[in-house]
Design a protein around this motif. Structure first.
Motif, PDB file in Angstrom:
ATOM      1  N   GLN A   1       0.834  -1.208   0.000  1.00 39.81           N
ATOM      2  CA  GLN A   1       0.000   0.000   0.000  1.00 39.81           C
ATOM      3  C   GLN A   1       0.868   1.257   0.000  1.00 39.81           C
ATOM      4  N   ILE A   2       1.933   1.237   0.768  1.00 37.42           N
ATOM      5  CA  ILE A   2       2.834   2.401   0.805  1.00 37.42           C
ATOM      6  C   ILE A   2       3.491   2.587  -0.554  1.00 37.42           C
ATOM      7  N   ALA A   3       3.917   1.480  -1.172  1.00 36.88           N
ATOM      8  CA  ALA A   3       4.560   1.563  -2.487  1.00 36.88           C
ATOM      9  C   ALA A   3       3.581   2.072  -3.532  1.00 36.88           C
ATOM     10  N   ALA A   4       2.342   1.591  -3.480  1.00 38.02           N
ATOM     11  CA  ALA A   4       1.332   2.041  -4.443  1.00 38.02           C
ATOM     12  C   ALA A   4       1.038   3.518  -4.250  1.00 38.02           C
ATOM     13  N   HIS A   5       0.933   3.953  -3.038  1.00 41.51           N
ATOM     14  CA  HIS A   5       0.672   5.357  -2.744  1.00 41.51           C
ATOM     15  C   HIS A   5       1.838   6.229  -3.215  1.00 41.51           C
ATOM     16  N   ALA A   6       3.063   5.760  -2.984  1.00 44.73           N
ATOM     17  CA  ALA A   6       4.235   6.510  -3.437  1.00 44.73           C
ATOM     18  C   ALA A   6       4.262   6.574  -4.961  1.00 44.73           C
ATOM     19  N   GLY A   7       3.853   5.492  -5.623  1.00 45.08           N
ATOM     20  CA  GLY A   7       3.817   5.478  -7.078  1.00 45.08           C
ATOM     21  C   GLY A   7       2.797   6.461  -7.620  1.00 45.08           C
ATOM     22  N   GLN A   8       1.647   6.564  -6.959  1.00 40.16           N
ATOM     23  CA  GLN A   8       0.628   7.518  -7.388  1.00 40.16           C
ATOM     24  C   GLN A   8       1.128   8.944  -7.236  1.00 40.16           C
ATOM     25  N   ASN A   9       1.885   9.207  -6.162  1.00 41.84           N
ATOM     26  CA  ASN A   9       2.434  10.550  -5.966  1.00 41.84           C
ATOM     27  C   ASN A   9       3.445  10.892  -7.049  1.00 41.84           C
ATOM     28  N   GLU A  10       4.227   9.923  -7.503  1.00 43.56           N
ATOM     29  CA  GLU A  10       5.206  10.171  -8.562  1.00 43.56           C
ATOM     30  C   GLU A  10       4.494  10.499  -9.867  1.00 43.56           C
ATOM     31  N   VAL A  11       3.399   9.798 -10.138  1.00 41.17           N
ATOM     32  CA  VAL A  11       2.646  10.062 -11.373  1.00 41.17           C
ATOM     33  C   VAL A  11       2.068  11.470 -11.324  1.00 41.17           C
ATOM     34  N   LYS A  12       1.505  11.876 -10.167  1.00 46.16           N
ATOM     35  CA  LYS A  12       0.934  13.219 -10.038  1.00 46.16           C
ATOM     36  C   LYS A  12       2.010  14.275 -10.228  1.00 46.16           C
ATOM     37  N   GLN A  13       3.172  14.043  -9.628  1.00 52.70           N
ATOM     38  CA  GLN A  13       4.249  15.015  -9.752  1.00 52.70           C
ATOM     39  C   GLN A  13       4.751  15.078 -11.187  1.00 52.70           C
TER      40      GLN A  13
END
Length: 189
Positions: free
Chosen positions: A170-182
């Motif tokens: 879940q942490i990795a998925a959340h971090a991945g979503q933040n990278e896409v947004k950035q």
């Protein structure tokens, strides 16, 4: 003694009104006393060897007395440390050396044989104390037939390894979503 500890407390700290029972066992207190006795005796032997040899009628053995003083100080320091049992056994061995050295002074021409006999009695009494205390403070080991506690199913994670892995995903998925947004924000002109 607890009154002295109130001196170093700051204004907001609670005052110690009464001391509680000591957590030290009597044998631990005896070991501590023997350690301090050893240091005191060692200091006398190290810095006043002539006085010791004159009292025993063994003049000319000052170097031996100094070396015994160093041994006593080292055994005392070990007895006061966490390795008190090793220090106590060093004291027991040292008592044997002391007795042997004193016995060598029991010659027919020594006018102070009475002092040596008294010193031998004292060394014998202290040796018994050292031996009993060393026996009482030896590390306790479980019996050979005692059952050992094994924990093969424990992972070190309170909720199990699988819940840890799920949280990690879940942490990795959340971090991945933040990278896409950035990344999307950077492309906008």
């Amino acid at each position: 003694m607890f009154h002295f500890s109130n001196i170093v407390r700051t204004k907001g700290d609670p005052k110690i009104v009464e001391g509680g029972p000591s957590l030290k066992q009597p044998v631990d207190q005896l070991a501590r006393a023997l350690g301090w006795f050893s240091i005191g005796l060692g200091v006398v032997e190290l810095f006043a060897p002539r006085r010791v040899t004159e009292t025993l009628g063994m003049e000319g053995h000052e170097t031996l007395v100094r070396s015994f003083g160093i041994r006593e100080i080292m055994a005392g320091i070990m007895t006061l440390s966490v390795e008190k049992n090793a220090g106590l056994w060093a004291r027991v061995g040292g008592d044997g050396l002391d007795a042997a050295a004193l016995l060598s002074g029991l010659t027919p021409d020594n006018p102070k044989k009475g002092n040596i006999a008294l010193a031998l009695l004292m060394v014998g009494g202290i040796a018994m104390l050292d031996y009993r205390t060393a026996q009482a403070t030896k590390p306790r080991r479980p019996a050979r037939d005692a059952r050992r506690k094994l924990y093969p199913n424990r992972s070190g994670f309170p909720k199990g390894i699988e819940s840890f892995r799920t949280a990690g995903r879940q942490i990795a998925a959340h971090a991945g979503q933040n990278e896409v947004k950035q990344g999307n924000e950077r492309r906008v002109p």
